[in-house]
Enzyme design. Structure first.
Site, short mmCIF file in Angstrom:
data_model
loop_
_atom_site.label_atom_id
_atom_site.label_comp_id
_atom_site.label_asym_id
_atom_site.label_seq_id
_atom_site.Cartn_x
_atom_site.Cartn_y
_atom_site.Cartn_z
N LYS A 111 0.81 -1.22 0.00
CA LYS A 111 0.00 0.00 0.00
C LYS A 111 0.85 1.27 0.00
CE LYS A 111 -4.21 -2.00 1.75
NZ LYS A 111 -3.83 -3.44 1.74
C1 LIG Z 1 -4.43 -4.45 0.93
C2 LIG Z 1 -3.68 -5.72 0.74
C3 LIG Z 1 -4.08 -6.69 -0.21
C4 LIG Z 1 -5.32 -6.54 -1.08
O1 LIG Z 1 -5.18 -5.56 -2.06
P1 LIG Z 1 -6.49 -4.96 -2.81
O2 LIG Z 1 -6.00 -3.84 -3.63
O3 LIG Z 1 -7.39 -4.51 -1.68
O4 LIG Z 1 -7.09 -6.07 -3.60
C5 LIG Z 1 -3.30 -7.83 -0.36
N1 LIG Z 1 -2.21 -8.03 0.42
C6 LIG Z 1 -1.81 -7.16 1.35
C7 LIG Z 1 -0.62 -7.44 2.20
C8 LIG Z 1 -2.51 -5.95 1.55
O5 LIG Z 1 -2.11 -5.08 2.49
#
Ligand SMILES: *Cc1c(COP(=O)(O)O)cnc(C)c1O
Length: 488
Positions: A111
């Site tokens: 993120k």
């Molecule tokens: C947020 C997250 C996801 C999922 O990603 P999306 O964009 O919500 O599909 C997968 N793995 C981790 C470690 C995350 O923090």
């Protein structure tokens, strides 16, 4: 280029307005008026930053070159991301199987790639919209988003951020990551309740007229940092482009060759960025949408029926424990031939019945290039162990869901799997997968994991235990409103 609503209920907006607003006020999500195409081949030898500028520019009308470069170059420094290339492709075997490490940023989760640049977009966007009101970002988190948002927004002028997390409901590492955050504009509050309580509490605040008016009197408005904001989504297109071009650069493929991507999916943000990359002209053949036991998307791609009326499971990949994937709306908009009326119908049905269905033609259209696949908990652990034994590579639980999905699918072209968190963020479960007993607290697991070949402890976690806790407030669910009032 302007942005239109998936539900045709907003005037077309400039990038700055779409970012500043987040979502369409009447419901619906902003999407680009058309999907631009780019000659990606000309970027083969470029840096991540140059690739980002070229990929983002067609989406950012109203921003000049200097402004786009400033956002990119300030967000994607080697200091923040630890490695000059920002994201890293690792060839796990010698040919077809690649892992794209997206977690080298300041909080060890993917993120960061979006949340390091989005606040910079927001700063410029506010100025361009003539919005001199202070923005207070309210976030409910089950772990990863909170810290990534805190790091992205801390010390941003004209913006402050309040994060609510469930007291006792996040890991010790995740809690310390948040509660040790510095910066004059950050607040972190534990709520005696679970994640849903935090989320519902924040949602209620966004709809609380009296509170909104009180904030407005003091020159403050509320906003959110979640992935329905286009400014958070578009930066993710860049690493699809860069990772493909890196395979060209290292002669693993020639430009134009097909690759598949596999993405561990929750809110459908990450994989949607892959879809946009494909539509922009990147030679992506297939997207594998990997889920854990919360397999609502797998069922949808198989049957055309999206049904959130089902048991919610807590898994070892908590960031994918989601039953409503908000960004799917953007994908359905494209798949329906941009039929806003259809989207309104589907989402009315979702809010009334908790489900909707699409016809066989649309299923066929989607599954021509998207494949849903879900993985049970035991297979996640086995996959972590097997990849370690066969290739010496240690990965986290979310990545393992995706790797297991690749092994289950019948892909016969090179495949790039998105790795979304450092294994050190989920040390105890990763150790379990490696067949090593995890005793003691999470920091002992981190220490143990560091002796396995998982590489150096991620700097987001190294030294965390010794850091000063700067936020120690614990409140009841019913105190969330008063707490925010106190921050006004
Ligand atoms: C947020 C997250 C996801 C999922 O990603 P999306 O964009 O919500 O599909 C997968 N793995 C981790 C470690 C995350 O923090």
């Amino acid at each position: 280029m302007r942005y239109i609503s998936t539900r045709d209920n907003a005037a077309p907006a400039m990038f700055a307005e779409a970012v500043n607003l987040g979502m369409v006020p009447a419901g619906g999500l902003f999407v680009p008026e058309y999907i631009p195409t780019i000659n990606f081949e000309s970027l083969v030898n470029e840096s991540y930053q140059k690739t980002a500028v070229a990929t983002l520019t067609p989406f950012m009308d109203g921003f000049n070159k200097e402004e786009i470069e400033a956002c990119v170059n300030e967000a994607y420094t080697s200091e923040s991301f630890g490695i000059p290339e920002v994201v890293r492709n690792v060839a796990v075997d010698d040919g077809r199987f690649h892992i794209l490490e997206l977690w080298h940023g300041p909080t060890a989760a993917f993120k960061d790639v979006a949340l390091q640049i989005m606040p910079r977009f927001m700063q410029y966007s506010k100025a361009k919209c003539g919005d001199d009101v202070h923005t207070m970002i309210l976030v409910a988190t089950s772990g990863d988003t909170g810290k990534a948002a805190l790091e992205g927004f801390k010390n941003q002028k004209g913006i402050s951020i309040v994060v609510f997390y469930p007291h006792g409901g996040v890991s010790e590492v995740q809690k310390l990551q948040m509660t040790t955050t510095d910066g004059a504009n950050t607040r972190v509050v534990a709520v005696r309740g679970n994640f849903d309580d935090c989320q519902n509490g924040v949602k209620a605040l966004f709809g609380d007229e009296a509170l909104i008016n009180e904030a407005a009197k003091r020159g403050i408005k509320f906003s959110s940092a979640n992935s329905i904001n286009w400014g958070r989504l578009c930066p993710q297109i860049v690493y699809y482009v860069r990772s493909y071009l890196d395979l060209v650069n290292t002669k693993k493929i020639s430009y134009g060759d097909d690759v598949d991507f596999c993405v561990p999916t929750g809110n459908f943000g990450n994989i949607l960025a892959g879809y946009y990359a494909k539509m922009m002209g990147l030679p992506i053949r297939k997207l594998i949408c990997a889920s854990n036991r919360n397999n609502v998307l797998t069922d949808f791609f198989n049957s055309g029926i999206y049904d959130k009326n089902r048991e919610f499971h807590r898994t070892m990949s908590p960031s994918m424990d989601i039953l409503i994937s908000s960004n799917l709306e953007r994908f359905l908009f494209e798949m329906s031939g941009r039929d806003a009326g259809k989207i309104v119908d589907l989402y009315d049905s979702l809010s009334q019945k908790g489900s909707f269905s699409v016809d066989a033609d649309m299923v066929k259209k989607m599954t021509a290039f998207i494949e849903g696949c879900w993985i049970d908990e035991q297979t996640v652990l086995e996959t972590i162990g097997a990849i370690y034994r066969e290739h010496g590579y240690v990965m986290d639980t979310h990545t393992a869901v995706a790797v297991a999905a690749v092994q289950k699918s019948k892909t016969d072209v090179p495949v790039i799997t998105a790795s979304t968190a450092s294994p050190y963020k989920f040390s105890a479960d990763v150790l379990k997968g490696l067949g090593i007993a995890a005793e003691g607290d999470e920091f002992e697991s981190v220490e143990k994991l560091s002796h396995t070949g998982a590489g150096a402890v991620h700097r987001a976690i190294e030294g965390l235990k010794e850091k000063n806790v700067l936020h120690d407030r614990v409140i009841d669910i019913l105190e969330m409103r008063e707490t925010v009032r106190g921050f006004l």
